[in-house]
Scaffold this motif. Structure first.
Motif, PDB file in Angstrom:
ATOM      1  N   THR A   1      39.310  45.962  39.332  1.00 51.11           N
ATOM      2  CA  THR A   1      39.595  44.636  39.870  1.00 51.11           C
ATOM      3  C   THR A   1      40.429  43.860  38.858  1.00 51.11           C
ATOM      4  O   THR A   1      40.136  43.863  37.663  1.00 51.11           O
ATOM      5  CB  THR A   1      38.279  43.862  40.117  1.00 51.11           C
TER       6      THR A   1
ATOM      7  N   THR B   1      46.244  38.920  32.023  1.00 49.94           N
ATOM      8  CA  THR B   1      45.647  39.647  33.136  1.00 49.94           C
ATOM      9  C   THR B   1      44.870  40.849  32.616  1.00 49.94           C
ATOM     10  O   THR B   1      45.311  41.541  31.707  1.00 49.94           O
ATOM     11  CB  THR B   1      46.748  40.114  34.112  1.00 49.94           C
TER      12      THR B   1
ATOM     13  N   LEU C   1      41.821  40.555  36.992  1.00 52.04           N
ATOM     14  CA  LEU C   1      41.243  39.271  36.591  1.00 52.04           C
ATOM     15  C   LEU C   1      42.248  38.518  35.731  1.00 52.04           C
ATOM     16  O   LEU C   1      43.051  39.131  35.026  1.00 52.04           O
ATOM     17  CB  LEU C   1      39.973  39.501  35.754  1.00 52.04           C
TER      18      LEU C   1
ATOM     19  N   THR D   1      39.079  45.492  35.380  1.00 54.36           N
ATOM     20  CA  THR D   1      37.726  45.952  35.043  1.00 54.36           C
ATOM     21  C   THR D   1      37.741  47.468  34.823  1.00 54.36           C
ATOM     22  O   THR D   1      38.429  48.201  35.532  1.00 54.36           O
ATOM     23  CB  THR D   1      36.721  45.630  36.163  1.00 54.36           C
TER      24      THR D   1
ATOM     25  N   VAL E   1      36.842  34.243  33.657  1.00 54.48           N
ATOM     26  CA  VAL E   1      37.996  34.805  34.371  1.00 54.48           C
ATOM     27  C   VAL E   1      38.036  34.317  35.815  1.00 54.48           C
ATOM     28  O   VAL E   1      37.024  33.918  36.383  1.00 54.48           O
ATOM     29  CB  VAL E   1      37.944  36.355  34.395  1.00 54.48           C
ATOM     30  N   GLU E   2      39.257  34.387  36.366  1.00 56.41           N
ATOM     31  CA  GLU E   2      39.450  34.151  37.790  1.00 56.41           C
ATOM     32  C   GLU E   2      39.751  35.499  38.448  1.00 56.41           C
ATOM     33  O   GLU E   2      40.547  36.278  37.917  1.00 56.41           O
ATOM     34  CB  GLU E   2      40.633  33.195  37.996  1.00 56.41           C
ATOM     35  N   VAL E   3      39.131  35.750  39.576  1.00 59.13           N
ATOM     36  CA  VAL E   3      39.372  37.017  40.281  1.00 59.13           C
ATOM     37  C   VAL E   3      40.702  36.927  41.012  1.00 59.13           C
ATOM     38  O   VAL E   3      40.945  35.994  41.783  1.00 59.13           O
ATOM     39  CB  VAL E   3      38.228  37.310  41.280  1.00 59.13           C
TER      40      VAL E   3
ATOM     41  N   ILE F   1      29.940  39.647  37.613  1.00 60.60           N
ATOM     42  CA  ILE F   1      30.574  38.372  37.272  1.00 60.60           C
ATOM     43  C   ILE F   1      29.518  37.295  37.461  1.00 60.60           C
ATOM     44  O   ILE F   1      28.852  37.238  38.500  1.00 60.60           O
ATOM     45  CB  ILE F   1      31.858  38.133  38.101  1.00 60.60           C
TER      46      ILE F   1
END
Ligand SMILES: [Zn+2]
Length: 278
Positions: free
Chosen positions: A239, A210, A241, A213, A254-256, A219
């Motif tokens: 945020t 994890t 990620l 930002t 990355v996945e938000v 992104i």
């Protein structure tokens, strides 16, 4: 990079270009690094100004938006970059710090044509702008982004200087002259610089790791600075990620994780300089 005779050099010992600034003081024993933006029209004009006696200002390094570097003052001489300033019992930080100027106009304002304007009226495209609240202010403004090339070079130069001189911290001009100065401002990834260069947190690149930002960060659909951004990009500061494990150079897929701007669950590419492991 390396430092030879208080001049910044490439790995092959060739020095970066040097322009002599007359705006200098006595011998410097640096303890801090201070980051700035030029608020100037471009790299060449900012360099020309800082070597002009009328400026009564200088910096040790100026870094352009393409990553160009010019040194104006040897690192063992006082440069005039901080002005009236104080930090933790130190006053007049010129006498205790090395200063790096980054070519960036700073605060920009929306124009009727849909782009933004610098304080001196030049157009700044919307892709180069973030909206953010300065830590010393209570309102949100628009700021020109630094470029990845510029930050990459700045990070390397800062790391080289910190190691060579055993500096104890990286500060913003806005830390040592709050209210009077806004640079380097919220577009500058200070948390990343501190964590990478002062060893305040480790960087890990394992799948599933994890991150958070450390700047307002675009992104994108592909690992390329010119690739299209996802709808509602950029991601705000802080945020969360999750890495997918896919990497391409400095880019990380990355996945938000946060439910923010309808981006939760979206997968895209971010520049790894502006995220830190959480
Ligand atoms: Zn400054």
């Amino acid at each position: 990079m390396k430092i030879i005779n208080h001049r910044l050099c490439r790995d092959d010992d060739t020095p970066y270009p040097f322009r002599v600034s007359p705006n200098i003081g006595d011998t410097l024993k640096p303890e801090f690094l201070v980051m700035h933006y030029t608020a100037g029209r471009n790299f060449d004009q900012s360099v020309s100004w800082l070597v002009n006696p009328a400026a009564k200002a200088s910096a040790h390094l100026v870094i352009g938006r393409d990553g160009s570097v010019v040194q104006l003052v040897p690192f063992n001489k006082v440069a005039w970059h901080a002005g009236s300033s104080s930090w933790q019992g130190y006053t007049g930080l010129n006498n205790y710090s090395i200063g790096i100027e980054l070519d960036n106009v700073g605060i920009v304002n929306p124009s009727p044509t849909g782009d933004f304007r610098s304080w001196f009226g030049d157009a700044v495209p919307v892709e180069q702008v973030i909206q953010a609240q300065h830590k010393n202010e209570t309102i949100s403004r628009y700021w020109q982004l630094y470029t990845p090339e510029q930050l990459f070079v700045a990070l390397e130069a800062a790391g080289t200087i910190i190691q060579q001189y055993g500096l104890k911290d990286i500060l913003g001009h806005d830390d040592i002259a709050p209210g009077r100065k806004s640079d380097p401002g919220p577009a500058f990834p200070m948390m990343t610089f501190r964590s990478r260069l002062l060893g305040r947190s480790a960087s890990v690149s394992d799948e599933g790791e994890t991150y958070v930002t450390t700047a307002n960060l675009h992104i994108r659909k592909a690992p390329d600075q010119t690739a299209a951004t996802l709808p509602n990009s950029p991601l705000p500061l802080n945020t969360r990620l999750k890495a997918t494990g896919m990497e391409n150079g400095v880019w990380k897929e990355v996945e938000v994780l946060d439910n923010i701007k309808n981006l939760k669950g979206q997968i895209g590419w971010v520049h790894s300089r502006f995220i830190v492991a959480k």
